[in-house]
Write a protein that holds these residues in place. Structure first.
Motif, short mmCIF file in Angstrom:
data_model
loop_
_atom_site.label_atom_id
_atom_site.label_comp_id
_atom_site.label_asym_id
_atom_site.label_seq_id
_atom_site.Cartn_x
_atom_site.Cartn_y
_atom_site.Cartn_z
N ASP A 1 25.77 62.85 51.64
CA ASP A 1 26.33 64.19 51.86
C ASP A 1 25.35 65.05 52.65
OD1 ASP A 1 24.36 65.02 50.11
OD2 ASP A 1 25.73 65.34 48.41
N ALA A 2 25.70 66.32 52.78
CA ALA A 2 24.88 67.23 53.59
C ALA A 2 23.47 67.36 53.06
CB ALA A 2 25.56 68.60 53.67
N GLU A 3 23.26 67.08 51.77
CA GLU A 3 21.94 67.19 51.17
C GLU A 3 21.23 65.84 51.10
OE1 GLU A 3 22.67 68.95 47.40
OE2 GLU A 3 23.19 70.93 48.24
N GLY A 4 21.85 64.82 51.70
CA GLY A 4 21.22 63.51 51.71
C GLY A 4 21.46 62.68 50.47
N THR A 5 22.35 63.14 49.60
CA THR A 5 22.63 62.41 48.37
C THR A 5 23.67 61.32 48.63
OG1 THR A 5 22.21 64.41 47.07
CG2 THR A 5 23.40 62.61 45.98
#
Length: 451
Positions: A298-302
């Motif tokens: 996702d946008a947070e790298g998760t």
């Protein structure tokens, strides 16, 4: 008082709008002898307790698979399913999950399907697998339609070792689609020359291994001939446990691999629900039916999971849909994935070895019965025997002696009188030595009565 939301005028208007004069016109593709013309022969009304008693008596007439020596296969196999599987699939987060219509909030469902796809791809030796089909037979028919889209040809060659039910489903869909099927005759001795049937008009060749009669088929020369004329090889299986012992179809040159996954995680259940496995080469992925789940961040790298492909008739560009499959066998796929995870690679290999050992021992025992012949030189956990007299009668007499001794070929190939003395027999890891001895003894007694 019954509630009828539609008036006669409403029905007449709807029929006119779709261009038919009567509701019966909608069922013209159903053979007349298969249509219900009157009410079912059932009591018009009983109390709840009376219904319970009646149904209990009817259920008591069934012979449960685990209650007697059991050697029935032919596409539905009895295996041990760990209690852990049933416990986990009944957890609320799994049991209530239906389908990812809003995939971004169905991360658990998507992750399970992603893991399932990975397992199927590794089992079949292919590059990509979908999130399951309804069952092996409909999956096979979808594979043929997919091959037609890829090759832009309309002719499918079906091996005589293909399960008769799978063949009939392919033929039904092909007839409706206006496609051509060339089905080779039933092949109980594995002597067919399928290479001779492949020509420049062939879209795909459909070969089952182990075949319906239990024979292991070398797919490599078939793949070479198919590819030489621009056709695809569709490899089919009905017993997924066999993939723990034989070379994966993908390694033998198959372009599409499809089959039934019931043996892993899903017990016998009066015909279903089952789970179809479907895998192919990555270059064909956009023609693959059903869903495909993928991994991303996702946008947070998760780490997260997404519904990568879902070209079906409910979505946009519906005229470009690769299938009208509306869902996947989600709960059955989950059971498959849990059981496969519990087994692991070594466990699956060991399970396959136990199956083959049981079948080999049974084949030796049955071959020693006077008047009985085993037709197979190669097999996994299923093989075909020839018996004196009518096989269906032999199977009935075995049942009278407390042994469910296989499937008479005549049950699935009723038009072939020359196959009426054949029985397809399966032995899995749950067929004990005592069970196998009981089968051999009962068969010897039945054959002695015939002779």
């Amino acid at each position: 008082m019954r509630y009828h939301p539609l008036t006669s005028d409403d029905r007449r208007d709807m029929l006119a709008a779709i261009g038919v004069t009567a509701i019966d016109d909608l069922f013209v593709d159903v053979p007349e002898d298969k249509r219900l013309t009157g009410l079912l022969d059932l009591p018009r009304g009983k109390s709840e307790i009376e219904v319970e008693r009646l149904m209990g008596r009817l259920a008591g007439r069934n012979v449960a698979a685990g209650s007697v020596p059991f050697f029935i296969g032919a596409g539905a196999y009895r295996h041990h399913v760990p209690a852990t599987v049933d416990h986990l699939i009944q957890r609320s987060e799994f049991l209530t999950s239906y389908t990812p219509y809003q995939p971004e909030i169905a991360q658990g469902t998507l992750q399970v399907l992603f893991e399932f796809q990975t397992q199927v791809a590794r089992l079949t030796g292919m590059e990509v697998a979908n999130a399951s089909m309804y069952d092996g037979s409909t999956g096979t028919a979808e594979a043929v339609l997919m091959a037609h889209r890829i090759t832009r040809r309309r002719k499918a060659v079906l091996s005589g070792g293909l399960h008769p039910h799978y063949r009939e489903v392919v033929e039904t869909l092909s007839r409706i689609a206006g496609d051509v099927t060339h089905a080779l005759p039933a092949d109980p001795t594995a002597t067919e020359d399928i290479l001779a049937a492949i020509d420049g008009e062939t879209s795909c060749v459909v070969v089952q291994s182990p075949s319906f009669y239990g024979h292991l088929i070398d797919l490599k020369p078939i793949a070479e001939k198919a590819h030489a004329v621009g056709a695809l090889l569709i490899a089919v299986f009905t017993e997924v446990v066999a993939l723990g012992a034989i070379e994966p179809p993908g390694a033998q040159g198959a372009d599409i691999v499809v089959g039934e996954g019931q043996s892993i995680g899903n017990p016998l259940n009066f015909g279903g629900p089952y789970v179809g496995l479907f895998a192919t080469r990555e270059k064909f992925v956009r023609q693959m039916p059903g869903r495909l789940c993928g991994e991303t961040v996702d946008a947070e790298g998760t780490r997260g999971f997404v519904l990568t492909l879902s070209t079906r008739e409910q979505h946009i560009r519906r005229e470009k849909a690769t299938s009208n499959i509306c869902t996947n066998s989600g709960l059955c796929a989950l059971a498959f994935s849990i059981h496969m995870t519990l087994l692991g690679e070594r466990g699956l290999t060991r399970l396959a070895a136990l199956n083959h050992a049981a079948a080999s021992d049974l084949a030796d025992r049955l071959a020693a019965v006077q008047g009985v012949a085993v037709l197979n030189e190669t097999f996994f956990n299923e093989f075909t025997i020839r018996v004196p007299g009518d096989a269906a009668t032999v199977v009935e007499r075995l049942a009278d002696k407390g042994v469910l001794g296989g499937v008479p070929v005549s049950r699935l190939e009723p038009s072939r009188a020359d196959l009426s003395d054949l029985i397809v027999v399966a032995a899995t890891e749950v067929a004990t030595e005592d069970d196998r001895a009981a089968f051999a003894d009962a068969l010897a007694a039945v054959v002695a009565e015939v002779l």
